[in-house]
Design a protein around this motif. Structure first.
Motif, PDB file in Angstrom:
ATOM      1  N   GLY A 161      -4.051  -3.197   5.186  1.00  0.00           N
ATOM      2  CA  GLY A 161      -3.457  -3.024   6.505  1.00  0.00           C
ATOM      3  C   GLY A 161      -4.507  -3.050   7.583  1.00  0.00           C
ATOM      4  N   PRO A 162      -4.148  -2.684   8.812  1.00  0.00           N
ATOM      5  CA  PRO A 162      -5.105  -2.697   9.927  1.00  0.00           C
ATOM      6  C   PRO A 162      -6.353  -1.878   9.606  1.00  0.00           C
ATOM      7  N   ARG A 188       0.201  -4.105  -4.401  1.00  0.00           N
ATOM      8  CA  ARG A 188      -0.284  -3.656  -3.102  1.00  0.00           C
ATOM      9  C   ARG A 188       0.801  -2.860  -2.382  1.00  0.00           C
ATOM     10  N   ILE A 189       0.364  -2.074  -1.399  1.00  0.00           N
ATOM     11  CA  ILE A 189       1.286  -1.443  -0.447  1.00  0.00           C
ATOM     12  C   ILE A 189       0.578  -1.344   0.893  1.00  0.00           C
ATOM     13  N   HIS A 190       1.296  -1.708   1.950  1.00  0.00           N
ATOM     14  CA  HIS A 190       0.747  -1.611   3.303  1.00  0.00           C
ATOM     15  C   HIS A 190       0.512  -0.139   3.629  1.00  0.00           C
ATOM     16  N   VAL A 191      -0.607   0.157   4.289  1.00  0.00           N
ATOM     17  CA  VAL A 191      -0.959   1.551   4.563  1.00  0.00           C
ATOM     18  C   VAL A 191       0.098   2.242   5.413  1.00  0.00           C
ATOM     19  N   ASP A 192       0.776   1.505   6.300  1.00  0.00           N
ATOM     20  CA  ASP A 192       1.831   2.128   7.099  1.00  0.00           C
ATOM     21  C   ASP A 192       3.049   2.462   6.238  1.00  0.00           C
ATOM     22  N   ASP A 215       4.676  -2.073  -3.068  1.00  0.00           N
ATOM     23  CA  ASP A 215       5.681  -2.909  -2.434  1.00  0.00           C
ATOM     24  C   ASP A 215       6.589  -3.554  -3.483  1.00  0.00           C
ATOM     25  N   SER A 216       7.444  -4.448  -3.059  1.00  0.00           N
ATOM     26  CA  SER A 216       8.476  -4.987  -3.947  1.00  0.00           C
ATOM     27  C   SER A 216       8.096  -6.313  -4.596  1.00  0.00           C
ATOM     28  N   PHE A 261      14.122   5.135   0.584  1.00  0.00           N
ATOM     29  CA  PHE A 261      13.005   4.610   1.378  1.00  0.00           C
ATOM     30  C   PHE A 261      13.098   3.096   1.504  1.00  0.00           C
ATOM     31  N   GLU A 262      12.882   2.608   2.727  1.00  0.00           N
ATOM     32  CA  GLU A 262      12.886   1.167   2.995  1.00  0.00           C
ATOM     33  C   GLU A 262      11.500   0.728   3.440  1.00  0.00           C
ATOM     34  N   LEU A 263      10.971  -0.273   2.764  1.00  0.00           N
ATOM     35  CA  LEU A 263       9.658  -0.800   3.091  1.00  0.00           C
ATOM     36  C   LEU A 263       9.730  -1.715   4.311  1.00  0.00           C
ATOM     37  N   LYS A 264       8.773  -1.588   5.198  1.00  0.00           N
ATOM     38  CA  LYS A 264       8.651  -2.536   6.299  1.00  0.00           C
ATOM     39  C   LYS A 264       8.000  -3.825   5.829  1.00  0.00           C
ATOM     40  N   TRP A 265       7.099  -3.690   4.845  1.00  0.00           N
ATOM     41  CA  TRP A 265       6.333  -4.832   4.344  1.00  0.00           C
ATOM     42  C   TRP A 265       6.546  -4.952   2.835  1.00  0.00           C
ATOM     43  N   PRO A 266       7.659  -5.528   2.370  1.00  0.00           N
ATOM     44  CA  PRO A 266       7.943  -5.588   0.928  1.00  0.00           C
ATOM     45  C   PRO A 266       7.126  -6.629   0.169  1.00  0.00           C
ATOM     46  N   ASP A 267       6.433  -7.532   0.892  1.00  0.00           N
ATOM     47  CA  ASP A 267       5.638  -8.589   0.266  1.00  0.00           C
ATOM     48  C   ASP A 267       4.273  -8.609   0.951  1.00  0.00           C
ATOM     49  N   ALA A 268       3.207  -8.444   0.160  1.00  0.00           N
ATOM     50  CA  ALA A 268       1.871  -8.373   0.744  1.00  0.00           C
ATOM     51  C   ALA A 268       1.483  -9.652   1.466  1.00  0.00           C
ATOM     52  N   ARG A 269       2.055 -10.783   1.097  1.00  0.00           N
ATOM     53  CA  ARG A 269       1.736 -12.021   1.805  1.00  0.00           C
ATOM     54  C   ARG A 269       2.161 -11.935   3.272  1.00  0.00           C
ATOM     55  N   VAL A 270       3.315 -11.350   3.500  1.00  0.00           N
ATOM     56  CA  VAL A 270       3.790 -11.194   4.876  1.00  0.00           C
ATOM     57  C   VAL A 270       2.940 -10.160   5.619  1.00  0.00           C
ATOM     58  N   GLY A 271       2.630  -9.062   4.934  1.00  0.00           N
ATOM     59  CA  GLY A 271       1.812  -8.033   5.566  1.00  0.00           C
ATOM     60  C   GLY A 271       0.420  -8.528   5.915  1.00  0.00           C
ATOM     61  N   TYR A 272      -0.209  -9.252   4.988  1.00  0.00           N
ATOM     62  CA  TYR A 272      -1.531  -9.799   5.265  1.00  0.00           C
ATOM     63  C   TYR A 272      -1.477 -10.856   6.370  1.00  0.00           C
ATOM     64  N   ALA A 273      -0.403 -11.663   6.369  1.00  0.00           N
ATOM     65  CA  ALA A 273      -0.287 -12.708   7.388  1.00  0.00           C
ATOM     66  C   ALA A 273      -0.297 -12.100   8.787  1.00  0.00           C
ATOM     67  N   ALA A 274       0.282 -10.920   8.924  1.00  0.00           N
ATOM     68  CA  ALA A 274       0.300 -10.255  10.234  1.00  0.00           C
ATOM     69  C   ALA A 274      -1.098  -9.812  10.668  1.00  0.00           C
ATOM     70  N   LEU A 275      -2.022  -9.699   9.708  1.00  0.00           N
ATOM     71  CA  LEU A 275      -3.396  -9.324  10.024  1.00  0.00           C
ATOM     72  C   LEU A 275      -4.287 -10.526  10.273  1.00  0.00           C
ATOM     73  N   ILE A 276      -3.918 -11.667   9.700  1.00  0.00           N
ATOM     74  CA  ILE A 276      -4.851 -12.792   9.652  1.00  0.00           C
ATOM     75  C   ILE A 276      -5.069 -13.443  11.008  1.00  0.00           C
ATOM     76  N   ASP A 277      -4.041 -13.627  11.825  1.00  0.00           N
ATOM     77  CA  ASP A 277      -4.233 -14.297  13.112  1.00  0.00           C
ATOM     78  C   ASP A 277      -5.236 -13.560  13.996  1.00  0.00           C
TER      79      ASP A 277
END
Length: 290
Positions: A161-162, A188-192, A215-216, A261-277
């Motif tokens: 995560g960030p 993986r799991i996003h820190v948030d 994550d899922s 509990f509902e995950l905001k980031w169920p797939d690490a690819r999506v979570g990492y993509a939000a960090l990459i740009d």
């Protein structure tokens, strides 16, 4: 969960994210750290103490109702892990007692499971840690389960995560190798999401004693790393051995989700993509001197 008096034993990046969520719910939050911030207007009530030094714990306030135990050892070796997770937990509960304390949540690790050759793993899977870290954490879990205060163990997968950009930086530098002949599964799991899950579990009326924090979408390590390399626009990682003492397994989060509990980031690819740009922009600015 409101008006609780919560103590975070250890309060780094994950702990700060937990604290912010607890404060937003109207709780009183105390945080113990060896070196707390000098100035902080967040609303956290900081305590300067060392879990491995029981005499320093005299600063603890009375009336703590919830404890989240998530310290970081000062070294990555077995004596430091034992002093922090086994002895430190004992010292802390000895001082807190059980008069007001209604729940303890221990942040543990999926390292307690060892290797399962890519098979699915859940809370019913017997632990078989391969490394010293998993063995010490399992010992802490087992000791806590025997104490009179109700407790929850939360076994986390790898956090990202960030602020946790080392993997992206190593990929860009060509320093990453992955096994390709045989799939080695990454969890993986996003820190948030991890922080939100901790607060969620603290508030459950009737929680189970053990949950997996993941994550899922388990992914083969080469699939995840290749995806990240492509998003970064760098060469794919070369062939190499799997990570030591981690083991290949697919972690199942069905129990956590069944508890609401509902995950905001169920797939690490999506979570990492939000960090990459943002990371790519930063690298480009450095390269071009802007």
């Amino acid at each position: 969960m409101e008006n609780e008096r919560v103590l975070l034993a250890g309060c780094g990046d994950l702990g700060l994210r937990v604290a912010q969520r607890l404060l937003a719910r109207g709780n009183e939050v105390w945080a113990l750290r060896r070196r707390p911030p000098i100035a902080d207007d967040s609303g956290i009530r900081w305590l300067c103490a060392d879990l491995t030094q029981p005499e320093s714990l005299s600063v603890l306030p009375a009336g703590i109702t919830r404890l989240v135990y998530l310290p970081t050892p000062d070294r990555r070796d077995e004596p430091a892990y034992r002093a922090t997770f086994v002895d430190g937990l004992r010292h802390l509960l000895d001082v807190l007692g059980d008069r007001s304390l209604r729940r303890v949540l221990l942040v543990s690790s999926s390292a307690v499971y060892g290797d399962h050759d890519g098979d699915w793993v859940d809370e019913s899977t017997p632990p078989a840690p391969a490394g010293f870290n998993g063995k010490v954490l399992l010992e802490a879990e087992q000791w806590l389960a025997k104490q009179p205060t109700p407790s929850i163990v939360f076994r986390l997968a790898g956090l990202y995560g960030p602020g946790r950009l080392q993997l992206l930086e190593r990929l860009r530098a060509g320093q990453v190798r992955v096994p390709r002949a045989d799939a080695h599964w990454a969890n993986r799991i996003h820190v948030d999401d991890a922080a939100a899950a901790i607060v969620h579990l603290l508030a459950l009326a009737d929680p189970l004693p053990l949950y997996l924090g993941v994550d899922s979408t388990p992914l083969p390590l080469d699939v995840l790393y290749d995806y990240l390399a492509e998003r970064l626009g760098v060469a794919l990682p070369g062939e190499g051995p799997p990570p030591a003492d981690v083991g290949s397994k697919r972690l199942d989060n069905a129990r956590l989700r069944a508890g609401g509990f509902e995950l905001k980031w169920p797939d690490a690819r999506v979570g990492y993509a939000a960090l990459i740009d943002p990371v790519t922009r930063k690298f480009n600015q450095v390269e071009h001197g802007t």
